[in-house]
Motif scaffolding. Structure first.
Motif, PDB file in Angstrom:
ATOM      1  N   ASN A   1       0.826  -1.194   0.000  1.00 53.21           N
ATOM      2  CA  ASN A   1       0.000   0.000   0.000  1.00 53.21           C
ATOM      3  C   ASN A   1       0.869   1.256   0.000  1.00 53.21           C
ATOM      4  O   ASN A   1       0.494   2.274  -0.561  1.00 53.21           O
TER       5      ASN A   1
ATOM      6  N   TYR B   1       1.735   2.132  -3.526  1.00 59.37           N
ATOM      7  CA  TYR B   1       0.598   2.276  -4.420  1.00 59.37           C
ATOM      8  C   TYR B   1       0.445   3.718  -4.872  1.00 59.37           C
ATOM      9  O   TYR B   1       0.381   4.635  -4.063  1.00 59.37           O
ATOM     10  N   LYS B   2       0.365   3.910  -6.179  1.00 61.57           N
ATOM     11  CA  LYS B   2       0.194   5.239  -6.765  1.00 61.57           C
ATOM     12  C   LYS B   2      -1.294   5.508  -6.994  1.00 61.57           C
ATOM     13  O   LYS B   2      -1.985   4.715  -7.622  1.00 61.57           O
TER      14      LYS B   2
ATOM     15  N   ASP C   1      -9.925   6.349  -7.229  1.00 59.26           N
ATOM     16  CA  ASP C   1      -9.561   5.946  -5.872  1.00 59.26           C
ATOM     17  C   ASP C   1     -10.297   6.826  -4.869  1.00 59.26           C
ATOM     18  O   ASP C   1     -10.623   7.979  -5.156  1.00 59.26           O
TER      19      ASP C   1
ATOM     20  N   THR D   1       1.877   8.641  -3.892  1.00 59.32           N
ATOM     21  CA  THR D   1       1.482   7.710  -2.844  1.00 59.32           C
ATOM     22  C   THR D   1       0.752   8.460  -1.732  1.00 59.32           C
ATOM     23  O   THR D   1       0.798   9.693  -1.664  1.00 59.32           O
TER      24      THR D   1
ATOM     25  N   TYR E   1     -10.050   1.223  -3.663  1.00 63.65           N
ATOM     26  CA  TYR E   1      -9.224   1.274  -4.863  1.00 63.65           C
ATOM     27  C   TYR E   1     -10.102   1.405  -6.106  1.00 63.65           C
ATOM     28  O   TYR E   1     -11.256   1.012  -6.104  1.00 63.65           O
TER      29      TYR E   1
ATOM     30  N   PRO F   1      -7.313  -5.883  -2.326  1.00 66.38           N
ATOM     31  CA  PRO F   1      -5.909  -6.267  -2.162  1.00 66.38           C
ATOM     32  C   PRO F   1      -5.757  -7.792  -2.167  1.00 66.38           C
ATOM     33  O   PRO F   1      -6.588  -8.507  -1.616  1.00 66.38           O
TER      34      PRO F   1
ATOM     35  N   MET G   1      -3.588  -5.380 -10.168  1.00 68.86           N
ATOM     36  CA  MET G   1      -3.500  -4.070  -9.544  1.00 68.86           C
ATOM     37  C   MET G   1      -4.751  -3.274  -9.915  1.00 68.86           C
ATOM     38  O   MET G   1      -5.388  -3.561 -10.920  1.00 68.86           O
TER      39      MET G   1
END
Length: 179
Positions: free
Chosen positions: A26, A29-30, A35, A74, A103, A122, A167
């Protein structure tokens, strides 16, 4: 008694390792459009938000600061941005926490029962994504499946197996097999 204690310690250790791995994933994660993040500023209820959705441009609006660019950054980078902007003019020593609440969707098309967009979770693999989409059709080729990763990946399209991790934002294509 000792065996129970040792097994409890063993499982606690495994849980700690798993949580560290998830947190590390996490942390890298970009963020991108779609999101949803949570922002918490310690002691400042008016500056804390449970859910903030990123716009199509990958931004969000924040009090006193205005529009904040989140796309490609991030959660930790967003924290530092907010701390920098809030410190001095608004707060003496702001303590900010940013986390991903939801996400962006992944997409699956081609020879699956229910193609479309699905919420990312995830730990999601290609096999689980296919199951979410109702499984493969009779004509599906399970050895020619490709994944197009959302921007930012060094390999934009790759062949995949059922245990390939996914992803957020990935697009899966399941082609038709002839034999």
């Amino acid at each position: 008694m000792i065996i129970r204690l040792l097994s409890a310690l063993f499982f606690a250790g495994l849980l700690s390792i798993a949580q560290t791995a998830i947190a590390a994933g996490n942390a890298e994660y970009k963020l991108a459009s779609g999101d949803v993040i949570s922002i918490s500023v310690f002691g400042e209820k008016d500056l804390s938000f449970e859910k903030i959705g990123l716009t199509d441009a990958g931004t969000f609006s924040y009090p006193f600061i205005g529009e904040v660019q989140a796309k490609g950054r991030t959660a930790a980078e967003i924290e530092q941005t907010l701390i920098g902007k809030l410190k001095g003019d608004y707060l003496v020593n702001p303590r900010v926490s940013v986390s991903v609440v939801q996400y962006r969707d992944f997409f699956i098309s081609g020879e699956v029962t229910k193609p479309g967009g699905y919420p990312f979770q995830p730990g999601l693999t290609l096999g689980r994504a296919i199951a979410l989409a109702g499984g493969l059709t009779e004509r599906a080729s399970d050895n020619k499946i490709t994944i197009a990763h959302d921007q930012g990946s060094s390999k934009p399209v790759e062949k995949a197996s059922l245990d390939t991790p996914l992803m957020p934002g990935d697009t899966i294509t399941v082609p038709e097999g002839f034999f």
